[in-house]
Design an enzyme around this catalytic site. Structure first.
Site, PDB file in Angstrom:
ATOM      1  N   GLY A  99       0.829  -1.211   0.000  1.00 32.01           N
ATOM      2  CA  GLY A  99       0.000   0.000   0.000  1.00 32.01           C
ATOM      3  C   GLY A  99       0.857   1.252   0.000  1.00 32.01           C
TER       4      GLY A  99
ATOM      5  N   GLU B  62      19.156  -8.177 -22.560  1.00 31.91           N
ATOM      6  CA  GLU B  62      19.392  -9.493 -23.177  1.00 31.91           C
ATOM      7  C   GLU B  62      18.195  -9.928 -24.029  1.00 31.91           C
ATOM      8  OE1 GLU B  62      21.722 -12.302 -21.093  1.00 31.91           O
ATOM      9  OE2 GLU B  62      22.620 -10.793 -19.781  1.00 31.91           O
TER      10      GLU B  62
HETATM   11  N1  COS Z   1      22.193 -19.863 -31.893  1.00 30.74           N
HETATM   12  C1  COS Z   1      22.979 -20.068 -32.978  1.00 30.74           C
HETATM   13  N2  COS Z   1      22.778 -19.424 -34.154  1.00 30.74           N
HETATM   14  C2  COS Z   1      21.744 -18.564 -34.219  1.00 30.74           C
HETATM   15  C3  COS Z   1      20.884 -18.328 -33.130  1.00 30.74           C
HETATM   16  C4  COS Z   1      21.134 -19.028 -31.936  1.00 30.74           C
HETATM   17  N3  COS Z   1      20.357 -18.853 -30.855  1.00 30.74           N
HETATM   18  N4  COS Z   1      19.958 -17.419 -33.488  1.00 30.74           N
HETATM   19  C5  COS Z   1      20.199 -17.098 -34.777  1.00 30.74           C
HETATM   20  N5  COS Z   1      21.287 -17.794 -35.209  1.00 30.74           N
HETATM   21  C6  COS Z   1      21.879 -17.771 -36.554  1.00 30.74           C
HETATM   22  C7  COS Z   1      20.818 -18.114 -37.586  1.00 30.74           C
HETATM   23  O1  COS Z   1      20.709 -19.525 -37.747  1.00 30.74           O
HETATM   24  C8  COS Z   1      21.353 -17.423 -38.811  1.00 30.74           C
HETATM   25  O2  COS Z   1      22.377 -18.203 -39.391  1.00 30.74           O
HETATM   26  P1  COS Z   1      22.238 -18.762 -40.910  1.00 30.74           P
HETATM   27  O3  COS Z   1      22.139 -17.520 -41.745  1.00 30.74           O
HETATM   28  O4  COS Z   1      23.508 -19.522 -41.128  1.00 30.74           O
HETATM   29  O5  COS Z   1      21.012 -19.579 -40.925  1.00 30.74           O
HETATM   30  C9  COS Z   1      22.025 -16.172 -38.257  1.00 30.74           C
HETATM   31  O6  COS Z   1      22.291 -16.457 -36.882  1.00 30.74           O
HETATM   32  C10 COS Z   1      21.128 -14.967 -38.353  1.00 30.74           C
HETATM   33  O7  COS Z   1      19.957 -15.241 -37.634  1.00 30.74           O
HETATM   34  P2  COS Z   1      18.572 -14.574 -37.979  1.00 30.74           P
HETATM   35  O8  COS Z   1      18.347 -14.627 -39.456  1.00 30.74           O
HETATM   36  O9  COS Z   1      17.538 -15.182 -37.118  1.00 30.74           O
HETATM   37  O10 COS Z   1      18.856 -13.049 -37.538  1.00 30.74           O
HETATM   38  P3  COS Z   1      17.867 -11.824 -37.517  1.00 30.74           P
HETATM   39  O11 COS Z   1      18.667 -10.628 -37.824  1.00 30.74           O
HETATM   40  O12 COS Z   1      16.661 -12.080 -38.326  1.00 30.74           O
HETATM   41  O13 COS Z   1      17.326 -11.684 -35.997  1.00 30.74           O
HETATM   42  C11 COS Z   1      17.150 -11.739 -33.605  1.00 30.74           C
HETATM   43  C12 COS Z   1      17.717 -12.324 -34.918  1.00 30.74           C
HETATM   44  C13 COS Z   1      16.069 -10.705 -33.754  1.00 30.74           C
HETATM   45  C14 COS Z   1      16.592 -12.924 -32.848  1.00 30.74           C
HETATM   46  C15 COS Z   1      18.398 -11.154 -32.933  1.00 30.74           C
HETATM   47  O14 COS Z   1      18.821 -10.004 -33.615  1.00 30.74           O
HETATM   48  C16 COS Z   1      18.190 -10.829 -31.468  1.00 30.74           C
HETATM   49  O15 COS Z   1      18.245 -11.702 -30.614  1.00 30.74           O
HETATM   50  N6  COS Z   1      17.976  -9.543 -31.179  1.00 30.74           N
HETATM   51  C17 COS Z   1      17.965  -9.069 -29.817  1.00 30.74           C
HETATM   52  C18 COS Z   1      19.355  -8.740 -29.419  1.00 30.74           C
HETATM   53  C19 COS Z   1      19.481  -8.669 -27.946  1.00 30.74           C
HETATM   54  O16 COS Z   1      19.072  -9.547 -27.209  1.00 30.74           O
HETATM   55  N7  COS Z   1      20.073  -7.586 -27.498  1.00 30.74           N
HETATM   56  C20 COS Z   1      20.297  -7.382 -26.124  1.00 30.74           C
HETATM   57  C21 COS Z   1      21.623  -6.765 -25.979  1.00 30.74           C
HETATM   58  S1  COS Z   1      22.721  -7.739 -25.163  1.00 30.74           S
HETATM   59  S2  COS Z   1      22.417  -7.219 -23.284  1.00 30.74           S
END
Ligand code: COS
Length: 384
Positions: A340, A364
């Site tokens: 509260g 993250e």
């Molecule tokens: N483990 C291993 N490889 C991975 C993966 C994982 N968890 N996630 C993606 N990849 C790989 C994909 O397989 C892809 O490889 P291939 O081209 O050989 O297939 C490559 O990485 C690119 O992945 P994707 O096409 O999915 O990338 P995108 O740009 O579309 O987006 C997201 C990925 C949005 C999921 C990513 O940018 C993300 O996590 N963003 C948030 C970032 C974050 O958490 N920031 C916080 C700051 S740190 S405190």
């Protein structure tokens, strides 16, 4: 996977004691001074907290993921700023080297990370690249035996304290996507590496964040993680898969603390002639909070076990981070409500937790990014 239940229990008991005897009494002072006292940092080092997830071969505890999240539940009972100081050494600030580093890189850096002699920091985010991490613009240009880095990293946790940075930078200027990104280890003190002002934040006072700026910052090519260009984005994603589980565990620990405080208050505070905890509307908030904490805890442990089995846990760690951090926000809100008027006052500490845990839903990977990761993985699996 728990290797030896008895040994783990000893560790969990000593963490619980450390939290209650050393950290809880210092929470207010840390929030007021924005500093963790040196004697607490020293104790953390002596207890090995900087090296919980560093393999034993490099001087760490070598905890399994399941053991590590259980330790995380205990530690996060105290203000998140305490865990933040050593969390990057166990998580995003060291795992790039642990997961993809060369034997030389591991040998050179991990022992000092394990002892806390150096703090590791993870530099992915930039002023114009946050959720869309693959659009980052920091460049790394090969020049003989070195790379020259230029660019700015933003919101970098523990950067003011860091001895090394895991830096994601673009090595292929023609590529705009993830495959042009590489990961590097950059040491503090390298000419051309600058730190910005420590940011003023909503909460987590005592944990520091600032910009990291590279201006013709020349580093040895030997510091390219894994000695291979173009794999840095995948390294970062693998690091985040683990980091998100750590944040989920921290969310469970913090929610457990807030529920404990709210329960104590509900038993002490009397209205209408009896403790407010005897009123069903308060009980509903307590019960919902307990149920959700239990669910999140089970989810985190299950995901951790799957990682220990060597399975890809991209989906599970996103689920755990999404559910646990959102759950923690709901528990924080209910805890303030149960307190509260006292919940709004700094003196009772619960408003500080309310602000501190807000970050769990953002860093993250925001909750929305976790949703996106989960849904994309589901769509991909359904297509095969
Ligand atoms: N483990 C291993 N490889 C991975 C993966 C994982 N968890 N996630 C993606 N990849 C790989 C994909 O397989 C892809 O490889 P291939 O081209 O050989 O297939 C490559 O990485 C690119 O992945 P994707 O096409 O999915 O990338 P995108 O740009 O579309 O987006 C997201 C990925 C949005 C999921 C990513 O940018 C993300 O996590 N963003 C948030 C970032 C974050 O958490 N920031 C916080 C700051 S740190 S405190």
């Amino acid at each position: 996977m728990i290797r030896d239940a008895e040994t783990l229990q000893l560790l969990l008991d000593s963490l619980a004691r450390f939290v209650r005897e050393r950290l809880l009494p210092q929470e207010t002072a840390v929030a007021e001074t924005d500093q963790i006292p040196a004697d607490i940092v020293r104790d953390m080092k002596e207890m090995g907290l900087f090296g919980m997830s560093i393999p034993e071969a490099y001087g760490g505890m070598g905890l399994t993921m399941e053991e590590e999240v259980m330790a995380g539940f205990e530690i996060a009972y105290a203000s998140p700023a305490f865990r933040s100081l050593f969390a990057t050494n166990n998580g995003i600030g060291a795992q790039g080297i642990v997961i993809d580093g060369t034997p030389e890189q591991k040998q050179h850096y991990l022992p000092r990370i394990a002892t806390g002699e150096i703090i590791g920091s993870f530099a992915l985010t930039e002023p114009d690249s946050g959720s869309d991490a693959a659009s980052l613009r920091t460049s790394a240009v090969r020049d003989g035996d070195s790379y020259v880095l230029n660019g700015t990293k933003r919101y970098i946790t523990n950067a003011p304290e860091a001895g090394i940075f895991t830096v994601m930078a673009r090595t292929d200027p023609k590529s705009r996507s993830a495959d042009g990104i590489s990961a590097f280890i950059v040491e503090r003190g390298t000419p051309g590496l600058w730190l910005g002002q420590i940011e003023k934040k909503m909460g987590q006072k005592g944990a520091h964040t600032c910009d990291v700026i590279f201006e013709n910052c020349r580093i040895l090519a030997a510091n390219l993680i894994g000695s291979q260009e173009g794999i840095g984005f995948k390294t970062a994603m693998k690091v985040l898969d683990k980091g998100r589980l750590n944040i989920a565990a921290a969310s469970v620990g913090a929610a457990t603390r807030m529920l404990g405080d709210a329960l104590r208050y509900a038993r002490e505070r009397k209205q209408f002639g009896k403790p407010i905890g005897e009123f069903q509307l308060i009980q509903a908030m307590l019960a919902d909070s307990h149920t959700e904490i239990y669910a999140a805890r089970c989810m985190v442990i299950d995901a951790a076990r799957k990682r220990d089995e060597g399975r890809n846990i991209g989906t599970e760690s996103a689920c755990a981070k999404l559910f646990a951090s959102e759950m923690c926000g709901r528990v924080a809100d209910r805890a303030v409500q149960i307190f509260g008027g006292a919940g709004y006052l700094a003196e009772y500490g619960i408003e500080r937790f309310y602000r501190d845990v807000r970050l769990f839903r953002i860093f993250e990977g925001t909750s929305q990014i976790q949703q996106l990761v989960i849904a994309r993985n589901l769509m991909r699996e359904a297509a095969v």
